[in-house]
Design a protein around this motif. Structure first.
Motif, short mmCIF file in Angstrom:
data_model
loop_
_atom_site.label_atom_id
_atom_site.label_comp_id
_atom_site.label_asym_id
_atom_site.label_seq_id
_atom_site.Cartn_x
_atom_site.Cartn_y
_atom_site.Cartn_z
N VAL A 129 0.85 -1.20 0.00
CA VAL A 129 0.00 0.00 0.00
C VAL A 129 0.88 1.24 0.00
O VAL A 129 0.65 2.20 -0.75
CB VAL A 129 -0.94 0.00 1.22
N ASN A 130 1.92 1.22 0.82
CA ASN A 130 2.80 2.37 0.90
C ASN A 130 3.64 2.52 -0.36
O ASN A 130 3.87 3.64 -0.85
CB ASN A 130 3.71 2.24 2.12
N LEU A 131 4.07 1.40 -0.94
CA LEU A 131 4.92 1.45 -2.13
C LEU A 131 4.15 1.87 -3.38
O LEU A 131 4.76 2.30 -4.36
CB LEU A 131 5.56 0.08 -2.37
N GLN A 132 2.81 1.73 -3.35
CA GLN A 132 2.02 2.12 -4.52
C GLN A 132 2.24 3.59 -4.88
O GLN A 132 2.31 3.95 -6.06
CB GLN A 132 0.53 1.89 -4.25
N ASP A 133 2.32 4.43 -3.86
CA ASP A 133 2.54 5.86 -4.09
C ASP A 133 3.20 6.43 -2.85
O ASP A 133 2.55 7.01 -1.98
CB ASP A 133 1.21 6.56 -4.37
N PRO A 134 4.54 6.26 -2.73
CA PRO A 134 5.24 6.65 -1.50
C PRO A 134 5.14 8.13 -1.15
O PRO A 134 5.29 8.49 0.01
CB PRO A 134 6.70 6.25 -1.79
N ASP A 135 4.89 8.94 -2.14
CA ASP A 135 4.84 10.39 -1.88
C ASP A 135 3.44 10.87 -1.48
O ASP A 135 3.25 12.07 -1.25
CB ASP A 135 5.29 11.15 -3.13
#
Length: 768
Positions: A439-445
């Motif tokens: 979930v975090n790696l999908q859109d780290p920003d």
């Protein structure tokens, strides 16, 4: 765009992945056959993907390794073949990084044998030798590999496999005889913007209390059974839920009925039955409440409406029954009071949680009707439209000032399975950690807030697996940070995330089949109507209204889903008990009566076998032939508890003959109460002969009075004499004394009837 929101796996990407897998599987047997040919010795050691041995990974430590760690995988080997395995060893495989949440879910369901292109080669230099494994025999293994030897590069979720390679009589050349897989989340540094994670921790149980209470001052409660004690005792489900939660970043979601039930157990209570014994688990209940009081001091508490009513059942079947929805408001108010009184904390009561998080427009309407402006749903109910490549924030405005809290379906179902075996629990924990990292790696920003709403009543093993995952996630702390449900509800929503509440037509059929039928709500309405009629006559209505009101809330509980017979039996038991109480106030049957005069008093007895008194009732007699018998005026009655009392009616007879008289009790609002009581009155009017006799008697009395009057007058006019002849009186006086008068008959005493509660005797005669 395959990841859409990460909440559900879309069919098209999964279909492509499955087609590729099928292609590999189709070619594998041919490839294995070629590799096993005797003319190719170098290829004889190639893996075959056999299923001769069952390999189960029971644990992996650390669960989220970093540089410098050594990854240790432990588990069990079981020889499922009929041949002895020899020259075997356990090895570790590191597959490629998985690129999406759907890829993680797909890998989780893989049951195929070893595939070199997917599972990766065996890590060299690290193996555990297994000399021999007999058929049907199991043995444990433990294999450790330094993280640096796994060649983990970029942050991501990697597939990690453990295989057993060896020989058998059926497979004389070394090959992979079994493999199991798990996930290895790899992240070397903290994320710049961590995902906010909210985990709900439900404290919910089935219905244990009945509507019945003993007839004592304390109103000793009666339990359906003593099963709750096992859940509260050390090692029990609810005891573990509280014990595990103390150091976990969770939000408690509590059914206040559970608190009220446990609180009742701390005092005197009885088990239902003809000779139901007294309960003996007060100490267990007290300890559990004490532990919970300590736990909630550092956690947010959300209270469901009392009894955890089935909102979908109310929406789909209850709305058509008058007053069905009227229970939600009182259930919410009672929830707030119960939690505050028992735990000493002020709960949030503005969250609704439909069964399995499934909603439609009607469910939302019902859920928000009692003031719950936040509806906890699930991402497989409020689906994404495919425009997002990441998992969006849980909070979504859905109109009318209401917010949908969309829990992540994959994470919420992560621990639904059998967690009793170590292998199942370990796999679920690693997958949960992998999914949260992805979930975090999908859109780290982009920082997002996600919510996890697990099953309402986790088993002990499920709760332990949930706790393990949360502890590991908290200790790692590299990609998530914990927040409570209030914070999740206030999070800034994604502007493009789905906010469209589905229509009634798409509500899952499997869940709809579990709902309470409309007949259930009609029965509840009937019980409520009977209670309303009953309470108005009671001197202490709260002794009845409270237990029955709570029982009717329990009749609508979500916990009855899938238990139709139990739900029906509980509803009938509540109504039957109420009917039994109402019949304790009744009229005592009279036998026929004879009325031998124009007026008489007829007594009617009211029996009250309740503990408390009754009041505000009217008792009325009605004659079937009022021209023959006037039954008198109605009377207001009051009867103390455990007593009977007779009430006297002045009746008037106008003609001879028989007349039926009906006695009926009425409530203050004019509704008939209880069964009417009917008896017969035989009116006997005075005859002409009797009238002549009475007239003659009256005439004689008048003549006697005249005679006495004349004698007294003559005596008063006669001059006084000396009495020389010895006469001391006058004729006819015979020693009488002046001024004396004959004795007069007294008025007859009225017959007021017996004060006894027994029926009057046969042929009762009532006269005056």
């Amino acid at each position: 765009m395959a990841e859409a929101a990460g909440f559900q796996v879309t069919e098209r990407p999964r279909g492509r992945w499955l087609r590729r897998t099928v292609t590999l599987l189709t070619g594998a047997p041919l490839l294995m056959g070629l590799l096993q040919m005797p003319l190719a010795p170098a290829a004889q050691a190639a893996p075959s993907g056999s299923h001769s041995v069952d390999v189960t990974i029971d644990s992996m430590t650390p669960t989220t390794p970093t540089k410098g760690d050594t990854v240790t995988v432990s588990g069990t080997l079981t020889n499922d073949s009929r041949s002895t395995i020899t020259d075997a060893h356990v090895g570790m495989h590191r597959g490629d990084a998985l690129g999406s949440r759907s890829a993680i879910e797909a890998m989780s369901h893989r049951t195929t044998g070893y595939l070199p292109g997917v599972d990766g080669p065996e890590v060299k230099g690290h193996k555990e030798k297994i000399d021999k494994l007999e058929p049907g025999v199991s043995r444990s293994f433990s294999l450790s590999v330094p993280a640096k030897d796994l060649n983990l590069s970029d942050d991501g979720v990697y597939q990690l496999g453990v295989s057993l390679s060896g020989r058998s009589q059926a497979d004389p050349y070394e090959q992979v005889l079994g493999i199991d897989r798990t996930f290895l989340p790899w992240q070397t540094a903290d994320a710049g913007k961590k995902t906010q994670l909210t985990y709900l921790w439900p404290l919910v149980s089935s219905t244990h209390l009945t509507a019945e209470t003993d007839a004592d001052a304390q109103q000793t409660p009666v339990f359906r059974n003593d099963d709750l004690a096992a859940e509260l005792a050390p090692g029990g489900r609810l005891q573990q839920m509280v014990a595990l939660s103390k150091n976990l970043p969770v939000t408690f979601v509590i059914d206040p009925d559970l608190l009220a039930t446990v609180d009742a157990m701390t005092k005197s209570y009885r088990i239902n039955g003809p000779d139901g014994p007294m309960g003996k688990n007060q100490a267990v209940a007290k300890q559990w409440l004490h532990d919970l009081e300590e736990a909630v001091k550092t956690h947010e508490v959300v209270a469901l409406p009392f009894g955890d009513p089935d909102l979908a059942s109310l929406a789909h079947h209850g709305k058509g029954v008058p007053s069905a929805l009227s229970h939600l408001g009182p259930a919410t108010d009672l929830a707030d009071k119960t939690v505050d009184t028992i735990l000493g904390v002020k709960p949030r009561t503005d969250f609704a949680w439909p069964a399995d998080g499934a909603i439609d427009s009607s469910v939302v309407d019902v859920a928000t009707s009692a003031g719950a402006h936040n509806v906890i749903t699930r991402s497989d109910s409020l689906r994404e439209n495919g425009r997002l490549s990441y998992t969006p924030t849980a909070a979504r405005p859905i109109g009318g000032g209401n917010t949908a809290i969309v829990s992540d379906a994959t994470l919420s179902r992560a621990f639904d399975g059998d967690m009793a075996q170590a292998g199942g629990a370990s796999h679920a924990v690693q997958e949960f950690l992998a999914q949260t990292q992805m979930v975090n790696l999908q859109d780290p920003d982009r920082q997002r807030s996600i919510v996890v709403a697990p099953q309402r009543m986790p088993s002990v093993s499920q709760a332990q697996a949930m706790a393990t995952a949360l502890r590991e996630l908290e200790q790692s702390g590299r990609w998530t940070q914990s927040v409570n449900l209030s914070a999740a509800a206030k999070a800034k929503p994604d502007p493009t995330a789905s906010r469209r509440v589905p229509s009634d037509a798409v509500y899952p059929a499997s869940l709809r089949r579990q709902e309470l039928p409309i007949e259930a709500f009609r029965q509840i309405q009937g019980t409520q109507a009977s209670l309303d009629d009953f309470q108005v006559i009671l001197a202490q209505p709260e002794r009845v209204v409270t237990p029955f009101g709570n029982a009717m809330m329990r009749e609508m509980s979500t916990q009855w889903r899938g238990h139709d017979s139990g739900a029906s039996a509980f509803r009938h038991s509540v109504r039957n008990y109420l009917d039994g109480l109402t019949k304790k106030v009744h009229l005592i049957q009279k036998s026929d009566a004879t009325l031998s005069g124009r007026s008489a008093t007829i007594p009617v007895t009211v029996q009250n076998n309740l503990v408390q008194g009754v009041k505000n009732m009217t008792l009325k007699l009605t004659s079937s032939q009022p021209n023959r018998l006037d039954a008198g005026k109605s009377q207001q009655i009051t009867v103390d508890g455990g007593h009977s009392q007779s009430f006297k009616f002045d009746t008037t007879a106008n003609a001879n003959g028989r007349a039926w008289v009906t006695a009926q009790l009425y409530t203050a609002d004019g509704k008939p109460y209880g069964e009417p009581m009917t008896f017969q009155v035989n009116v006997t009017e005075i005859t002409a002969t009797v009238m002549l006799v009475i007239a003659g008697g009256v005439l004689l009395l008048v003549l006697a009075g005249v005679r006495i009057y004349l004698q007294r007058k003559r005596a008063g006019n006669r001059p006084a004499e000396d009495g020389s002849d010895g006469d001391t009186g006058t004729d006819g006086d015979n020693g009488g004394t002046d001024g004396d008068a004959p004795e007069q008959p007294s008025d007859p005493t009225p017959d007021t009837g017996s004060e006894s509660s027994d029926p009057s005797g046969s042929g009762e005669k009532v006269d005056r």
